[in-house]
Design a protein around this motif. Sequence first.
Motif, short mmCIF file in Angstrom:
data_model
loop_
_atom_site.label_atom_id
_atom_site.label_comp_id
_atom_site.label_asym_id
_atom_site.label_seq_id
_atom_site.Cartn_x
_atom_site.Cartn_y
_atom_site.Cartn_z
N ASP A 32 57.24 64.78 26.03
CA ASP A 32 56.37 64.58 27.21
C ASP A 32 54.92 64.40 26.76
OD1 ASP A 32 58.48 64.88 28.97
OD2 ASP A 32 57.92 66.90 29.63
N GLN A 33 54.23 63.48 27.43
CA GLN A 33 52.79 63.35 27.25
C GLN A 33 52.13 64.20 28.33
OE1 GLN A 33 52.49 59.04 27.49
NE2 GLN A 33 51.83 59.04 25.36
N VAL A 34 51.15 65.00 27.90
CA VAL A 34 50.49 65.94 28.81
C VAL A 34 48.98 65.88 28.61
CG1 VAL A 34 52.47 67.51 28.89
CG2 VAL A 34 50.68 67.86 27.17
N VAL A 35 48.27 66.51 29.54
CA VAL A 35 46.83 66.68 29.42
C VAL A 35 46.50 68.12 29.77
CG1 VAL A 35 46.31 65.94 31.79
CG2 VAL A 35 44.57 65.71 30.03
N VAL A 36 45.52 68.66 29.05
CA VAL A 36 44.95 69.97 29.37
C VAL A 36 43.61 69.67 30.04
CG1 VAL A 36 44.07 72.14 28.46
CG2 VAL A 36 46.08 71.06 27.40
N LEU A 37 43.51 69.95 31.34
CA LEU A 37 42.30 69.65 32.09
C LEU A 37 41.17 70.59 31.67
CD1 LEU A 37 43.86 69.14 35.62
CD2 LEU A 37 43.22 67.39 33.95
N LYS A 38 40.02 69.99 31.33
CA LYS A 38 38.91 70.78 30.81
C LYS A 38 37.62 70.64 31.59
CE LYS A 38 40.38 71.51 26.15
NZ LYS A 38 39.93 71.50 24.77
N ASP A 48 42.13 66.98 27.32
CA ASP A 48 42.71 66.57 26.05
C ASP A 48 44.15 66.13 26.27
OD1 ASP A 48 40.37 67.21 24.72
OD2 ASP A 48 41.05 69.23 24.21
N ALA A 49 44.44 64.88 25.93
CA ALA A 49 45.80 64.35 26.03
C ALA A 49 46.56 64.68 24.75
CB ALA A 49 45.76 62.84 26.27
N MET A 50 47.80 65.12 24.93
CA MET A 50 48.63 65.52 23.79
C MET A 50 50.08 65.19 24.07
SD MET A 50 46.94 69.12 22.77
CE MET A 50 45.18 69.35 22.89
N ARG A 51 50.91 65.36 23.04
CA ARG A 51 52.35 65.16 23.19
C ARG A 51 53.04 66.49 22.89
NH1 ARG A 51 55.43 60.92 23.70
NH2 ARG A 51 53.82 59.46 23.05
N HIS A 88 51.61 66.84 33.36
CA HIS A 88 52.31 65.63 32.88
C HIS A 88 51.44 64.39 32.98
CE1 HIS A 88 56.35 67.64 33.28
NE2 HIS A 88 56.48 66.96 32.16
N LEU A 89 51.44 63.59 31.94
CA LEU A 89 50.87 62.24 31.97
C LEU A 89 51.99 61.21 31.97
CD1 LEU A 89 47.93 62.31 29.37
CD2 LEU A 89 47.76 62.06 31.84
N SER A 90 53.12 61.56 31.33
CA SER A 90 54.20 60.60 31.13
C SER A 90 55.08 60.41 32.36
CB SER A 90 55.06 61.02 29.94
OG SER A 90 55.52 62.34 30.09
N ARG A 91 54.99 61.31 33.32
CA ARG A 91 55.76 61.15 34.57
C ARG A 91 55.02 61.83 35.71
NH1 ARG A 91 59.61 65.61 35.47
NH2 ARG A 91 59.40 67.07 33.75
#
Length: 141
Positions: A32-38, A48-51, A88-91
């Motif tokens: 999954d592609q995710v982001v941590v909202l900062k 920060d976008a991460m996998r 989630h960024l990927s879905r």
Amino acid sequence: MIPPPNAPVLAPPPDPLTPARDITHAHFRAGDQVVVLKGVAGGELWGDAMRVVAPSWHTPTDEDGWRLRDATGGAQTYLTAHPRYLVHLSRRCPDCLIYLRAMEDRLLPKYAAHNALIDCGWYATTALGQLVHVADARGGR
């Protein structure tokens, strides 16, 4: 750095939403592609976008977490985070969209007049490479 005289000082708002977010480890999966909202930048949320890579124990919360990879690299390419920090960024899942909307409703009006990148300072990375929200930080760690 000390701000110049008469410069507005932006105090980050508290984040009551993330610590209370009820997202389980099973909500995310490897790949999954995710982001941590900062914070906010130019009228939008940023982070920060991460996998998601693999399950991992999140020591600061004593709960199941996820090992994340930052594709852009940097000083620390991998870290561990609690699922409630992730979106989630990927879905487009309903839980993440509800959380995202709530964060927008809380943060965007506060910084509507600012174009600068505003880091709300909610997260730190421990010596063990674990992302920790200020509400989850333990004394001495």
